[in-house]
Design a protein around this motif. Structure first.
Motif, short mmCIF file in Angstrom:
data_model
loop_
_atom_site.label_atom_id
_atom_site.label_comp_id
_atom_site.label_asym_id
_atom_site.label_seq_id
_atom_site.Cartn_x
_atom_site.Cartn_y
_atom_site.Cartn_z
N TRP A 63 0.84 -1.20 0.00
CA TRP A 63 0.00 0.00 0.00
C TRP A 63 0.87 1.25 0.00
O TRP A 63 0.59 2.22 -0.70
CB TRP A 63 -0.90 -0.01 1.23
CG TRP A 63 -1.89 1.11 1.28
CD1 TRP A 63 -3.16 1.12 0.77
CD2 TRP A 63 -1.69 2.42 1.86
NE1 TRP A 63 -3.76 2.33 1.01
CE2 TRP A 63 -2.89 3.16 1.67
CE3 TRP A 63 -0.62 3.02 2.51
CZ2 TRP A 63 -3.04 4.46 2.12
CZ3 TRP A 63 -0.75 4.34 2.96
CH2 TRP A 63 -1.95 5.04 2.77
N LEU A 64 1.97 1.22 0.77
CA LEU A 64 2.87 2.37 0.81
C LEU A 64 3.52 2.59 -0.55
O LEU A 64 3.63 3.73 -1.02
CB LEU A 64 3.95 2.14 1.88
CG LEU A 64 5.00 3.23 2.06
CD1 LEU A 64 4.36 4.58 2.37
CD2 LEU A 64 5.99 2.84 3.15
N ALA A 65 3.94 1.52 -1.20
CA ALA A 65 4.55 1.63 -2.53
C ALA A 65 3.56 2.22 -3.53
O ALA A 65 3.91 3.08 -4.34
CB ALA A 65 5.03 0.27 -3.01
N HIS A 66 2.32 1.78 -3.46
CA HIS A 66 1.29 2.31 -4.36
C HIS A 66 1.09 3.81 -4.13
O HIS A 66 0.95 4.58 -5.08
CB HIS A 66 -0.03 1.57 -4.14
CG HIS A 66 -1.14 2.04 -5.02
ND1 HIS A 66 -1.22 1.74 -6.36
CD2 HIS A 66 -2.21 2.83 -4.74
CE1 HIS A 66 -2.30 2.31 -6.88
NE2 HIS A 66 -2.91 2.97 -5.92
N GLY A 67 1.10 4.22 -2.86
CA GLY A 67 0.92 5.63 -2.55
C GLY A 67 2.06 6.50 -3.04
O GLY A 67 1.85 7.66 -3.40
N ASP A 69 3.95 5.78 -5.68
CA ASP A 69 4.11 5.63 -7.13
C ASP A 69 3.20 6.59 -7.88
O ASP A 69 2.30 6.19 -8.61
CB ASP A 69 3.80 4.18 -7.52
CG ASP A 69 4.25 3.87 -8.94
OD1 ASP A 69 4.88 4.74 -9.57
OD2 ASP A 69 3.97 2.77 -9.42
N LYS A 70 3.45 7.87 -7.66
CA LYS A 70 2.64 8.91 -8.29
C LYS A 70 3.56 10.03 -8.78
O LYS A 70 4.62 10.28 -8.20
CB LYS A 70 1.61 9.47 -7.31
CG LYS A 70 0.51 8.46 -6.95
CD LYS A 70 -0.49 9.06 -5.99
CE LYS A 70 -1.68 8.12 -5.76
NZ LYS A 70 -1.25 6.83 -5.21
N PRO A 71 3.18 10.71 -9.86
CA PRO A 71 4.03 11.78 -10.40
C PRO A 71 4.35 12.84 -9.36
O PRO A 71 3.49 13.25 -8.59
CB PRO A 71 3.18 12.35 -11.54
CG PRO A 71 2.29 11.22 -11.95
CD PRO A 71 1.97 10.49 -10.67
N GLY A 72 5.61 13.26 -9.35
CA GLY A 72 6.02 14.37 -8.50
C GLY A 72 6.50 13.99 -7.12
O GLY A 72 6.98 14.85 -6.38
N LEU A 73 6.40 12.71 -6.74
CA LEU A 73 6.79 12.32 -5.39
C LEU A 73 8.24 11.83 -5.31
O LEU A 73 8.87 11.92 -4.25
CB LEU A 73 5.86 11.24 -4.84
CG LEU A 73 4.37 11.61 -4.74
CD1 LEU A 73 3.63 10.54 -3.94
CD2 LEU A 73 4.18 12.97 -4.09
N LEU A 74 8.75 11.28 -6.39
CA LEU A 74 10.10 10.73 -6.39
C LEU A 74 10.93 11.36 -7.50
O LEU A 74 10.41 11.74 -8.54
CB LEU A 74 10.07 9.21 -6.59
CG LEU A 74 9.27 8.40 -5.58
CD1 LEU A 74 9.25 6.94 -5.99
CD2 LEU A 74 9.86 8.56 -4.19
N ARG A 75 12.24 11.45 -7.28
CA ARG A 75 13.12 12.00 -8.31
C ARG A 75 14.25 11.02 -8.60
O ARG A 75 15.10 10.76 -7.76
CB ARG A 75 13.68 13.35 -7.88
CG ARG A 75 14.26 13.38 -6.48
CD ARG A 75 14.61 14.80 -6.08
NE ARG A 75 15.01 14.88 -4.69
CZ ARG A 75 14.97 16.01 -3.99
NH1 ARG A 75 14.54 17.12 -4.55
NH2 ARG A 75 15.36 16.03 -2.73
N ILE A 76 14.23 10.52 -9.80
CA ILE A 76 15.23 9.52 -10.19
C ILE A 76 16.61 10.14 -10.32
O ILE A 76 17.62 9.46 -10.19
CB ILE A 76 14.81 8.85 -11.52
CG1 ILE A 76 15.62 7.57 -11.74
CG2 ILE A 76 14.96 9.80 -12.69
CD1 ILE A 76 15.38 6.49 -10.72
#
Length: 218
Positions: A63-67, A69-76
């Motif tokens: 559930w945490l991973a799904h939350g 996995d949205k645009p703007g939350l992580l920076r590769i």
């Protein structure tokens, strides 16, 4: 297309363990030591606090991973630039090692799809497992017991699976991790409360990338 995720099996995850997980989270926040994975953007850090709390309270690592996995939350680009510490590179696996060879300019501004799914899942599993393991340790200690049992939840990272016998600084006294073996709950809790970026050379249960967790003693 919606990605279907299945969380890891946390053998002692019940309402009592969740209560102690949240106590540990509260103490981190109150002490100003809540750990934010380095792949989070500023917006991601804001969202992460709520997502993590909800996951610990009601859900699991999937559930945490799904939350997250949205645009703007992580920076590769953080992983590509080498800003991610050694611990993260170990647990994130070959995707990041391959991408690090690419110039930063090629990854800046990429969409969320550029973040490999397993990177997100590993990050979520690491942080959930760390609080879960802390919760189990805290629960055991508060009940007057002293040991928790080690078990394997996933493949884990490429780390040597050993930990020192508490109270000994001699490497000759290192103990191989064996499934079903007990470990001192107070010792493990102290280690898991440290910043995950600190390299210890130990593949302790509940530590990022270890693939190991703990449960209540039989």
């Amino acid at each position: 297309m919606v990605t279907r995720r299945i969380g890891n099996a946390y053998d002692s995850l019940d309402e009592e363990t969740r209560r102690w997980m949240l106590v540990e989270l509260d103490e981190d926040e109150q002490g100003g030591v809540l750990y934010y994975p380095p792949l989070l953007t500023d917006r991601g850090r804001e969202e992460y606090r709520w997502l993590l709390r909800e996951a610990l309270k009601h859900h699991d690592d999937a559930w945490l991973a799904h939350g997250l996995d949205k645009p703007g939350l992580l920076r590769i680009e953080e992983a590509d630039s080498g800003a991610v510490g050694l611990t993260q590179r170990k647990r994130y696996g070959t995707h990041e090692r391959k991408r690090i060879e690419k110039p930063n300019s090629e990854v800046m501004g990429r969409s969320q799809d550029a973040v490999p799914t397993d990177v997100i899942e590993n990050m979520a599993a690491d942080e959930f497992n760390r609080y879960y393991s802390r919760g189990v340790c805290r629960r055991v200690l508060e009940s007057g017991l002293g040991q928790v049992e080690i078990y394997k939840i996933e493949a884990g990272a490429n780390l040597h699976l050993s930990y020192p016998v508490p109270g000994s600084e001699n490497a000759d006294h290192a103990r191989e991790v064996e499934l079903g073996r007990d470990i001192d709950a107070d010792y493990l809790l102290g280690k898991l409360r440290r910043n995950p970026e600190e390299e210890t050379g130990e593949a302790l249960p509940g530590a990022p990338g270890s693939g190991l967790s703990v449960r209540l003693p039989a």
